[in-house]
Design an enzyme around this catalytic site. Structure first.
Site, mmCIF file in Angstrom:
data_model
loop_
_atom_site.group_PDB
_atom_site.id
_atom_site.type_symbol
_atom_site.label_atom_id
_atom_site.label_comp_id
_atom_site.label_asym_id
_atom_site.label_seq_id
_atom_site.Cartn_x
_atom_site.Cartn_y
_atom_site.Cartn_z
ATOM 1 N N GLU A 164 1.760 8.846 -5.157
ATOM 2 C CA GLU A 164 2.009 9.690 -6.223
ATOM 3 C C GLU A 164 0.906 9.420 -7.057
ATOM 4 O OE1 GLU A 164 4.434 5.772 -6.466
ATOM 5 O OE2 GLU A 164 3.756 7.051 -4.957
ATOM 6 N N HIS A 190 0.860 3.777 -2.861
ATOM 7 C CA HIS A 190 1.318 4.797 -3.682
ATOM 8 C C HIS A 190 0.568 6.069 -3.652
ATOM 9 C CE1 HIS A 190 4.534 2.029 -5.553
ATOM 10 N NE2 HIS A 190 3.627 1.136 -5.476
ATOM 11 N N CYS A 196 6.275 1.756 -0.695
ATOM 12 C CA CYS A 196 6.387 0.474 -0.898
ATOM 13 C C CYS A 196 7.592 -0.215 -0.587
ATOM 14 C CB CYS A 196 5.907 0.487 -2.358
ATOM 15 S SG CYS A 196 5.334 -1.155 -3.120
#
Length: 525
Positions: free
Chosen positions: A183, A181, A86
């Site tokens: 994660e 993202h 990002c």
């Protein structure tokens, strides 16, 4: 030669994203040690850290605004793989000669990206394959700006209709950027993507395992403490329990624990702590029964913050008094965990996410001159639980719901009295017991009962009852920053309510709290 479980390491630089700790936890889950540092970590410190790879995390800033954060130059001088996520991708692009611009079409939430480049990072990783052979990934986006021109030697990795460069790569140097993202769990293949970067591209081995962590921590404690004696404030919570088990395995009788029973614990909790540590494990535990002292100090006080301070001060006074009776203590053990360390390290940057820190002991007499031993300071909470199991602690203790430091003192609204605490203890026990029976305990993140100092009319048999009101509270959450109230089955609520009213004389009414966080907090006080 002992195994160095920190040898293969990843550096994560934090630009202020709410997800940064999640990146670190995901890397640790892969079995690789990593550390999280502010984006302005100096070049020399980065070189000394000697990472096998670097992850540039996200952040709320805009790259093309003045004074927005940048990655240190050492990141690109070390010749190790770099993954920008990002904002991390955007600053990477800008710093290496690309361009970033604001966008009228912001992307927040679920998105599908088309994998258009052949890179090591995403090779063989996809959620969909279109009829025309285009590979797709279901991901989580959270960005306004976008890369509009890549630096030299980069190729497009992924794209969406509103963000043509949703990923970029330079396989030769091991440089990658993704606008989404990986994660967060909403990105279905996120774990595989991070594993590909950390293990395959950076070449890290999975050395960071529960058994290795325990062995390493024991060796470090023995090296630090030697033959000295260690004091620990044992609360019965997860962190202090794991510290006690770990230190006992490392140094045996050199450890002395002080367990302060403040009269504000859950039903039978004090006896359970003593049975587990003193009787079953053979740990030296001194129990200070201090219910009267706590209740006397709390008498007449209704303000939540003042109650917390009174409980904290009283704990320190009693802990100090018990500690001063002991001889030849050189070390104080604390259950400091990694989020506490991140908070203090990130304070200088002003960008890091602030976490409320926890300390078992707030102060000790200066003349004791104790040195700190903090065997959990590298671990996240989920890792603490895993090593608790590795050390042989019972699953139900390790995965018990969080309990506030002031205990029932902040679950009794207004003034704390022994009568209220005794009633609340029994009601809370019934609620938890029924949640376990119905297989709902581990489906909720936290569940408890709140005592309200108001009375309500009830009917028992032919008689009228005028007694206290309690509220049930149960929530589901991932990070405790936000939470939704748990949608428990009506039959379960009915059973709990019936048992509480029928089995406890002092209660005439049971309510259920259906407030989410925000706007409400999880605890009532």
């Amino acid at each position: 030669m002992a195994l160095d479980i920190h040898a293969h390491r990843i550096l994560i630089l934090d630009f202020g994203s709410q997800y940064t700790q999640l990146i670190a936890r995901r890397v640790r889950e892969i079995g690789v040690y990593c550390e999280l540092h502010p984006f302005d970590m100096d070049d020399e410190a980065i070189r000394e850290f000697n990472p096998r790879g670097i992850i540039l995390a996200g952040g709320p800033e805009s790259v093309h605004e003045a004074n927005s954060p940048r990655a240190p130059q050492a990141v690109f001088d070390l010749n190790v793989p770099v993954l920008g996520i990002c904002y991390g991708m955007q600053t990477m692009a800008e710093q290496m000669g690309g361009k970033v611009e604001g966008s009228d079409l912001r992307e927040f939430g679920y998105a599908r990206v088309d994998v258009v480049g052949k890179s090591r990072l995403l090779d063989g990783i996809e959620d969909h394959v279109d009829d025309d052979g285009v590979l797709g990934l279901d991901v989580w986006m959270s960005h306004g700006d976008k890369v509009t021109q890549m630096p030299g030697n980069f190729n497009i990795l992924a794209s969406t209709p509103s963000c043509p460069i949703a990923g970029m790569y330079d396989d030769a140097r091991g440089y990658y950027g993704v606008q989404f993202h990986p994660e967060v769990t909403h990105t279905k293949q996120g774990g595989r993507i991070l594993s590909r970067f950390v293990q395959d591209i950076c070449g890290c081995e999975a050395l960071w395992t529960a058994s290795n962590i325990v062995e390493d921590a024991i060796a470090q404690v023995r090296a630090q403490v030697g033959s000295a004696n260690v004091l620990l404030g044992l609360s019965g919570g997860v962190d202090s329990s794991v510290v006690a088990a770990l230190l006992h395995r490392a140094i045996g009788d050199q450890l002395t624990c002080v367990f302060v029973d403040n009269g504000l614990l859950r039903l039978h909790e004090g006896d359970q702590v003593m049975a587990m540590f003193k009787e079953n494990m053979g740990v030296k535990v001194i129990r200070a029964d201090a219910e009267k002292q706590f209740l006397d100090n709390l008498e007449g006080e209704a303000d939540p913050e003042k109650k917390r301070k009174i409980i904290g001060r009283t704990f320190i006074d009693i802990f100090d008094a018990e500690a001063s009776k002991l001889e030849n203590i050189q070390f104080l053990a604390q259950g400091t965990i990694y989020p506490d360390v991140i908070e203090s390290a990130g304070a200088k940057s002003g960008k890091a996410h602030v976490i409320k820190s926890h300390h078992n002991v707030g102060g000790l007499p200066e003349e004791m001159n104790l040195k700190l031993v903090e065997p959990l300071r590298e671990l996240f909470k989920d890792e603490v639980r895993k090593i608790g199991l590795e050390l042989g602690l019972p699953y139900d203790m390790v995965y018990r719901h969080p309990f506030p430091g002031p205990g029932l003192g902040v679950r009794i609204l207004g003034e704390v009295k022994k009568e209220y605490a005794d009633i609340l203890r029994r009601a809370d026990h019934i609620f938890i017991e029924e949640l376990r029976k119905a297989d709902w305990y581990h489906k909720t993140s936290q569940a408890f009962v709140v005592f309200q100092p108001v009375k309500s009319v009830g009917v028992v048999g032919d008689g009228r009852r005028y007694a206290w009101v309690v509220a049930l509270r149960a929530v589901e959450t991932v990070d405790f920053m936000t939470a939704r109230w748990a949608h428990l089955p009506y039959e379960l609520l009915e059973t709990v309510s019936g048992r509480i009213i029928n089995e406890i004389d002092g209660i005439s009414r049971v309510t259920y709290d259906v407030s989410s966080k925000p706007p409400a907090t999880i605890e009532w006080e």
